[in-house]
Design an enzyme around this catalytic site. Structure first.
Site, short mmCIF file in Angstrom:
data_model
loop_
_atom_site.label_atom_id
_atom_site.label_comp_id
_atom_site.label_asym_id
_atom_site.label_seq_id
_atom_site.Cartn_x
_atom_site.Cartn_y
_atom_site.Cartn_z
N CYS A 1 -39.20 0.52 -46.86
CA CYS A 1 -40.05 0.67 -45.85
C CYS A 1 -40.16 2.07 -45.50
O CYS A 1 -40.91 2.55 -44.68
CB CYS A 1 -39.56 -0.24 -44.45
N ARG B 1 -14.69 12.92 -33.96
CA ARG B 1 -14.22 12.57 -32.93
C ARG B 1 -13.80 13.99 -32.27
O ARG B 1 -13.38 14.85 -32.76
CB ARG B 1 -12.76 11.81 -32.82
N CYS C 1 -31.56 -2.37 -48.16
CA CYS C 1 -31.87 -1.19 -48.88
C CYS C 1 -32.04 0.15 -48.23
O CYS C 1 -32.55 1.07 -48.88
CB CYS C 1 -33.68 -1.48 -49.41
N ILE D 1 -17.13 0.06 -30.83
CA ILE D 1 -16.23 -1.10 -30.04
C ILE D 1 -16.11 -0.68 -28.60
O ILE D 1 -16.00 0.43 -28.39
CB ILE D 1 -14.93 -0.87 -30.76
N HIS E 1 -13.48 -1.09 -26.05
CA HIS E 1 -12.16 -1.48 -25.93
C HIS E 1 -11.67 -2.10 -24.74
O HIS E 1 -12.37 -1.93 -23.71
CB HIS E 1 -11.15 -0.45 -26.30
#
Length: 485
Positions: free
Chosen positions: A445, A315, A440, A47, A49
């Site tokens: 792949c 964090r 998947c 995000i 902000h």
């Protein structure tokens, strides 16, 4: 002798390298992992902000608002996926209505534009899937979603093109003061530099303590997430926050730039001593149950059975409330304690740190006569039919789809191997071109990506990593032989 050494290449270190690459400086990045963006940058809410949450007058408030503007510009310049979809902070009680009113006032003080308070009727019109118990919300149209590791890679690649050196798998062990600057002892050698930027994330306190008296401590916090299939990507159309508390901004529900839905995180303090082994970056039944229960307060009909991956991020919370951007010792700049909104603020943090260093040494750095500040990237699925056909005629590998979930071509994977920052693993390819990011999760792949990576790097498939150092995909040849891998 280097002019500047940057320790760490997450989003803050990468942004700093990008800005420094414009100057006539010899710059080196020392990164402990085998790729960039391997810490908090690759595992977060993605995000950007708007800037209403930080306390007015703090560095977080100033750099959030400035960073959001700068990040938008950089994503456009560097071909990074960015969608400005706006955010809503939903309130479910009179007390929470008072909180979002306070956030509104705070946002105005911080200089956030276009903020609005919306009532229940407006909120449910904007987001019909929200709980009807919601009473209103704070609407921030300038909030956005981004691909965080793509931005980090784009910044680093551009810096490398401009002459910055990147040394991976090169953990810093010791730093000592010298008359002319600093001597840094790392796993791959000893480096002399005039100046240092400490952008070491959860280990930035340990790096700080190598040159100065302890001033802060990083207290890592784990947040767990669900990533839902694209079938759930339109459940909401904005970033949906809950009211913030003392443990964070609450569990969010948000679309991603790739059309998935992300749900999380919770917040749990973890032991830093265990991070190196990966023990505290996994998922727990308790944590995911907590995320599920909290998220359904906001979006009751959330279908978490459509989860295609669970993950957690760490964090870099600190014992200080604000970002720690300071001169720890002469010419040694801490860019530490960069918790949320760190991703948003990173471009502004880089500029702030460079100005701080220039003030300290009493001179401004000289710009190069020429430097690159843009990046072009081919995303096959985003081309027109005419552009696709033209590209396939030029290079037939773009006509072979390897990742069917995300429709990623062989040409994109081979191009990713030859980017300015060469990937060292299957997940490194995933971060560069999205192969394996779909439903998947690389189940189909993955073997072909291993084969292509081995071919382009001139290695045996037995040498190819999944992600971190020593995470080998294959251990031995089977009866079919390696030519059939």
């Amino acid at each position: 002798m280097y002019d500047v050494v940057i320790i760490g290449c997450g989003i803050v270190g990468a942004a700093t390298a990008y800005e420094l690459s414009k100057y006539r400086l010899k710059v080196l990045i020392l990164e402990a992992e085998n790729d960039v963006s391997m810490g908090a940058t690759k595992a977060n809410s993605a995000i950007l902000h708007a800037g209403f949450d930080p306390e007015p007058g703090t560095l977080m408030a100033k750099l959030n608002v400035e960073g959001a503007v700068r990040a938008k510009e950089l994503c456009q310049k560097l071909s990074v996926h960015y969608h400005q979809i706006g955010s809503l902070v939903a309130a479910f009680s009179k007390e929470e209505l008072a909180v979002i009113q306070e956030l509104y006032a705070r946002g105005l003080k911080n200089g956030v534009s276009e903020l609005q308070m919306v009532d229940k009727e407006e909120l449910l019109e904007m987001e019909p899937g929200l709980s009807h118990r919601a009473l209103g919300a704070l609407y921030a149209p300038t909030a956005a979603v981004v691909n965080p590791w793509e931005l980090c890679l784009a910044l680093t690649e551009t810096a490398v093109v401009n002459g910055v050196e990147l040394s991976l798998n090169n953990k810093v062990k010791e730093i000592s003061r010298r008359e002319s600057g600093y001597q840094i002892t790392a796993e791959k050698g000893i480096y002399q530099t005039k100046y240092v930027f400490n952008a070491a994330g959860v280990y930035s306190d340990a790096v700080h303590n190598m040159v100065a008296e302890p001033d802060f401590e990083i207290v890592p916090s784990r947040g767990e997430y669900y990533l839902l299939d694209k079938s759930e990507g339109s459940v909401v159309s904005h970033i949906i926050f809950q009211c913030p508390s003392n443990v964070g901004k609450g569990v969010l529900v948000s679309p991603t730039v790739h059309g998935n839905l992300i749900v999380g995180p919770n917040a749990e303090e973890v032991s830093k001593t265990e991070l190196g082994s990966g023990m505290d970056t996994g998922n727990t039944v308790k944590g995911l149950r907590q995320v599920s229960e909290l998220a359904k307060k906001t979006v009751p009909d959330l279908n978490l059975r459509q989860s295609i991956r669970n993950f957690s991020g760490i964090r870099a919370n600190s014992t200080k409330k604000d970002f720690i951007i300071q001169e720890a010792a002469p010419g040694f700049i801490d860019l530490a304690g960069i918790k949320s909104p760190g991703l948003t603020s990173a471009p502004a943090i880089a500029l702030y740190g460079i100005r701080l260093l220039e003030q300290s040494i009493g001179r401004t750095f000289q710009l190069k006569a020429q430097s690159t500040d843009t990046r072009e990237k081919i995303v096959f699925q985003e081309l027109t039919i005419e552009e696709k056909n033209k590209l396939i005629q030029k290079d037939s590998s773009y006509g072979r789809v390897i990742c069917r979930c995300e429709m990623i071509t062989e040409g994109e994977i081979r191009a990713a191997v030859h980017s300015a920052v060469v990937p060292a693993s299957v997940d490194g390819i995933k971060r560069r071109c999205n192969a394996g990011m779909g439903r998947c999760q690389g189940g189909f792949c993955g073997p072909r990506v291993v084969e292509i990576l081995a071919d382009e790097l001139g290695k045996s498939p037995l040498e190819i990593l999944q992600d971190h150092t020593s995470s080998y995909v294959l251990t031995e040849a089977t009866k079919g032989g390696l030519e059939h891998v």
